[in-house]
Scaffold this motif. Sequence first.
Motif, PDB file in Angstrom:
ATOM      1  N   MET A 224       0.453   4.589  -2.027  1.00 48.25           N
ATOM      2  CA  MET A 224       0.405   5.881  -1.345  1.00 48.25           C
ATOM      3  C   MET A 224       1.385   6.846  -2.011  1.00 48.25           C
ATOM      4  O   MET A 224       1.075   8.018  -2.233  1.00 48.25           O
ATOM      5  CB  MET A 224       0.755   5.696   0.127  1.00 48.25           C
TER       6      MET A 224
ATOM      7  N   MET B 111      -5.069   1.973   5.775  1.00 45.84           N
ATOM      8  CA  MET B 111      -5.121   1.776   4.325  1.00 45.84           C
ATOM      9  C   MET B 111      -4.892   0.313   3.989  1.00 45.84           C
ATOM     10  O   MET B 111      -3.894  -0.276   4.387  1.00 45.84           O
ATOM     11  CB  MET B 111      -4.050   2.637   3.653  1.00 45.84           C
TER      12      MET B 111
ATOM     13  N   ALA C  19      -0.118   2.213   5.937  1.00 48.22           N
ATOM     14  CA  ALA C  19      -0.194   1.652   4.596  1.00 48.22           C
ATOM     15  C   ALA C  19       0.496   0.301   4.566  1.00 48.22           C
ATOM     16  O   ALA C  19       1.675   0.208   4.280  1.00 48.22           O
ATOM     17  CB  ALA C  19       0.443   2.613   3.597  1.00 48.22           C
TER      18      ALA C  19
ATOM     19  N   CYS D 270       0.830  -1.203   0.000  1.00 53.50           N
ATOM     20  CA  CYS D 270       0.000   0.000   0.000  1.00 53.50           C
ATOM     21  C   CYS D 270       0.857   1.243   0.000  1.00 53.50           C
ATOM     22  O   CYS D 270       0.433   2.292  -0.496  1.00 53.50           O
ATOM     23  CB  CYS D 270      -0.901  -0.004   1.221  1.00 53.50           C
TER      24      CYS D 270
END
Lengths: 449, 183, 281
Positions: free
Chosen positions: B41, B99, B72, B37
């Motif tokens: 990001m 996230m 993330a 993630c």
Amino acid sequence: MTQQTPHASAHIVDEGAEGVPTFEATGGDWSQIAEEAARLGEERIVVNMGPQHPSTHGVLRLMLEIDGETVTEARCGVGYLHTGIEKSMEYRTWTQGVTLCTRMDYLAPFFQETAHCLAVETLLGITDDVPERATVIRVLLMELNRVGSHLIALGTGGNELGATTIMTTAFTAREEILKIFELITGLRMNHGFVRPGGVAQDIPPGALDTIREALPLIRDYIGQLSDLMLGNPIFKGRLVGVGHLNLAGCMALGITGPVLRATGLPYDVRKHTPYCGYETYDFDVPVSTDADSFARVVLRVEECYQSLRIVEQALERLQASGPGPVMVADKKIAWPAQLAIGSDGMGNSLDHIKEIMGTSMEALIHHFKLVTEGFRVPAGQATQAVEHPRGELLAHLVSDGGTRPYRAHFRDPSFNNLQAVSLMCEGGMLADVVVAVAGLDPVMGGVDR
Amino acid sequence: MGIEEAPSGILLTSLEKFVGLSRKASMWPVTFGLACCAIEMMATGTSRFDISRFGMEVFRASPRQADLMIVAGRVSQKMAPVVRQVYDQMSEPKWVLSMGVCASSGGMFNNYALVQGVDHIVPVDIYLPGCPPRPEMLLNAILALHEQVRQSPFGVNREAAVRAAEEAALAATPTSQMKGLLR
Amino acid sequence: MSDANRPEKDAAAAAKAGAGAVGTPDPSTPQTATEAAHEAGSQHVPTQEVAGVPTGPDGRTPLDVVDVRTGMFGAAGSGDTSGYGGLVKTVAMPPASERPYGGWFDEVVDILAEVLDEAGVAFDDAIEKVVVDRGELTLFVRREHVVLVCRSLRDDQDLRFELGLGVSGVHYPGDVGRELHAVYHLCSVTHGRRLRLEVAVPDADPHIPSSTSVYPGHDWHERETFDFFGIVFDGHPGLARIEMPDDWPGHPQRKDYPLGGIPVEYKGAQVPPPDQRRAYN
């Protein structure tokens, strides 16, 4: 007297949490260094860098002893992203394993997928039955992925030096590649597209033209990026002669990939022990003898161009062969339905549903068993080497004859290459640590798995 | 009283609304990437998606200068104390965006190594599903969070809201005791 | 639904339907390689051989039986009425190979025997068995000689396995006395060859001499193998945990360590962790 803990907040005393195990992330190395520093009472500084640090390329932790600005000792702390993927793979079928191993090194998903699938195919003994078209699609995706991965390596490396423009240019170029991936696999990352026996689907109509149109654009962006980096005196000043690691050091530490090729040895698994028919593609293995961080950047840029050459050849082959099977014919391994997005927006094959629900219960049972239980793989073990953007990736799979791996182990190049940090950083300046680590390009998802 | 009736160039509002509006418009996320993630990001931060349209392109390296933590990626048992420490170092008011499915619930990795949801360690304001979520999804989540931030109470109202939320949480049935259908 | 209902279906469709029981040989399926592999993988070992001491004509174990499995679904005590509860299957890995091994394998084994002989170690003392399976060479090394074997493989000019690619572990709880296996992957850049070394040690005494003096790059790999399997590499410069926190109890990738999942709660219903669900094995 309360016990000294290295945490910012004191430990919370909670009766309800008793018996719940707690673990600390400070690490044995750190306590050792700190204690020794206190005992000796010398004027040396021990710096902890990471795991949350913008310049360590992910959750890497560096424990540095510095004397002034000079690093006298560097140690790595890893494991902050350990996900237990190898253990999880033991509880999932061979096909489902693809979904797990693709998340190891998240910048190069197709390489783990292909290594896993090639090893499963070796175990099944169906290596020669995999359709040519599936192999070419694998090569196409892997080489595009290599470009994408190298772009991130260059971009984040530049960002860690403070050059944000390098990062934005590299990411913009990578978006072009991700558009292609999305068109073919439906996903930008973590595709799960390469399956034991072939690939999940054939490439969609029009994809070849889209890729052909995108290639000059990608080439142009790489050109911009190399203009930005390779002639830049500040960039060269930071990288030339930094993070030196010679051939003897690389061989001793088992380091592969661009770092090894920067020492002059053209070792590339695609040439050394070819897989996926790489021996039939025309490409060069760029080498350099400078063995420093700058040479690694130059090699990565060169490798991008070489990969694009392979992509062009793969496109020609796909064009020439035309549509065809992309999965082995063996119905004990290939899924029975060729799924496609229907007019209802669902990924079902109406003909197949009509058959299994209306006319053939055996087909329904077969489909159910194949998807839930999976296919059996004869007992034994297989190792598959693949040239990953960061070096040599090994997938070692052990089967006990069941429908799930008995043991899956991935020898990730980043994990191995990180061992070189102390060799490359000790004796250098503190600021050069960032450059050296960026030159190794470790991806922590692959390191910790 | 409408704007038309006031002297030109003057806008009347409550302090709470004004503070909410300014907080929303200049959020500084902390650079806290964990796994896959984090790459999405970073992609959100660069040209194609361009998070600077929402005044958030400055990712702060120091948590002390940041007010949004985007968790993330997957949080391992070894990383958990670090996540908490980063959260503790951030100054109030602060928000957490979980996230991806790994950070939200452990995702596909229900095993010994991972914390099954970052909400075991830090309070989460907004969950974003996906593996990994597309940058557009992250932007959408951030916009939804902006709306939350804009309406967040200020001063004594905030203290009261925090107290009320805590009391409600203490009175609520724990998930482990909820029995019912999967709906 | 019988085949009579759909005589127009072609052979492929019949094979699709008939292949419901995976593993049953089906003559209409074009799958010769898989069938051969099934035989080589010896899934159909008679169970009575396990109880006795199975010895071949040359005194070697003909089949490497690592486990015996019962039942079909991996669930015990659930009142399995499917009839599969009485199923007993042995799990056997490919057995020791006989000469000729084929390709360059004979040459490497011969040269290794020569080099070991010069060092004063008989080949059979150092190497338990040689397995050639699926075109890959595996040497089972006795642990006391693993460093010597590694050094010989690295230094002899006709062998030159100069790249140590890593160490990992495999846990066979059913293989009594040889529960923990350490697997080394070596590569010869000079000759373009790859081989695998395997060292088996008992769980009660999980010690193997460290190969870091020969391949310094095995440092972290051995730490990882210690971390996940509890194999102690004697002489390693700093055998600490690498992936797990330092104070973690147990070695998580052993077979007796659960996957460690926790139930996932959703709306009050509980989904059990993957290792506690019903499974086919």
